[in-house]
Write an enzyme that holds these catalytic residues in place. Structure first.
Site, short mmCIF file in Angstrom:
data_model
loop_
_atom_site.label_atom_id
_atom_site.label_comp_id
_atom_site.label_asym_id
_atom_site.label_seq_id
_atom_site.Cartn_x
_atom_site.Cartn_y
_atom_site.Cartn_z
N ASP A 116 0.94 -1.06 -0.07
CA ASP A 116 0.06 0.05 0.01
C ASP A 116 1.11 1.24 -0.19
O ASP A 116 2.06 1.27 0.49
CB ASP A 116 -0.96 0.17 1.22
CG ASP A 116 -2.02 -0.91 1.28
OD1 ASP A 116 -2.46 -1.15 0.27
OD2 ASP A 116 -2.64 -1.35 2.20
N ASP A 132 -7.26 -1.30 -4.63
CA ASP A 132 -8.22 -0.68 -3.77
C ASP A 132 -9.03 0.20 -4.42
O ASP A 132 -10.31 0.08 -4.49
CB ASP A 132 -7.86 -0.44 -2.32
CG ASP A 132 -7.04 -1.28 -1.87
OD1 ASP A 132 -7.21 -2.56 -1.80
OD2 ASP A 132 -6.10 -0.80 -0.80
#
Length: 158
Positions: A116, A132
């Site tokens: 991330d 995402d």
């Protein structure tokens, strides 16, 4: 034989490619935990790993999440190959969800975690990645598709 649900496949490929390319860039450019302020105090690139789902939900549950990613991916591929020709918004939505699920799924199987890096600090939101984002945008596309479909009851004369 004509290629069915073309937009689905294009969206899935682009989402998957962009997700993997951006994660590769982050891993090659940053040290784990390193942050680069793009808009200081508002938006940063911050390299973290995540053993949970989107936006750090279900942290530490990588084992069942990897199988969930695989299951969703196979289900969507089956829908596109074996199901009917989908409307444009449905194709786009399902394609983006597939690309995101495959991107995070591959990370979970290969690494045991997801990379991330998108860090919106202004709203103190969980660090997330492009997969995402594509999954979220895909869900919005499916919501738009459902709003455009009018129920049969509206067509009945009263």
């Amino acid at each position: 034989m004509r290629f069915k649900n073309r937009l689905f496949w294009i969206a899935a490929f682009i989402a998957f490619f962009v997700d993997q390319l951006t994660k590769y860039w982050v891993v090659q450019t940053f040290s784990l935990g390193e942050t680069l302020p793009i808009l200081p105090g508002i938006f940063h690139f911050t390299y973290v790993t995540n053993t949970g789902a989107a936006f750090s939900l279900f942290s530490g549950k990588v084992e069942w999440l990897r199988w969930l990613s695989l299951g969703v991916s196979l289900l969507l591929i089956g829908l596109a190959l074996l199901g009917p020709v989908l409307e444009r918004w449905d194709q786009l939505g399902y394609g983006l969800i597939l690309g995101g699920a495959m991107g995070n799924g591959i990370d979970r199987f290969a690494l045991g975690y997801v990379v991330d890096f998108l860090d919106f600090r202004l709203i103190n939101f969980a660090v997330f990645n492009m997969a995402d984002s594509f999954i979220s945008i895909g869900i919005v596309c499916l919501l738009l598709a459902s709003l455009q479909k009018s129920p049969d009851s509206h067509h009945r004369s009263r």
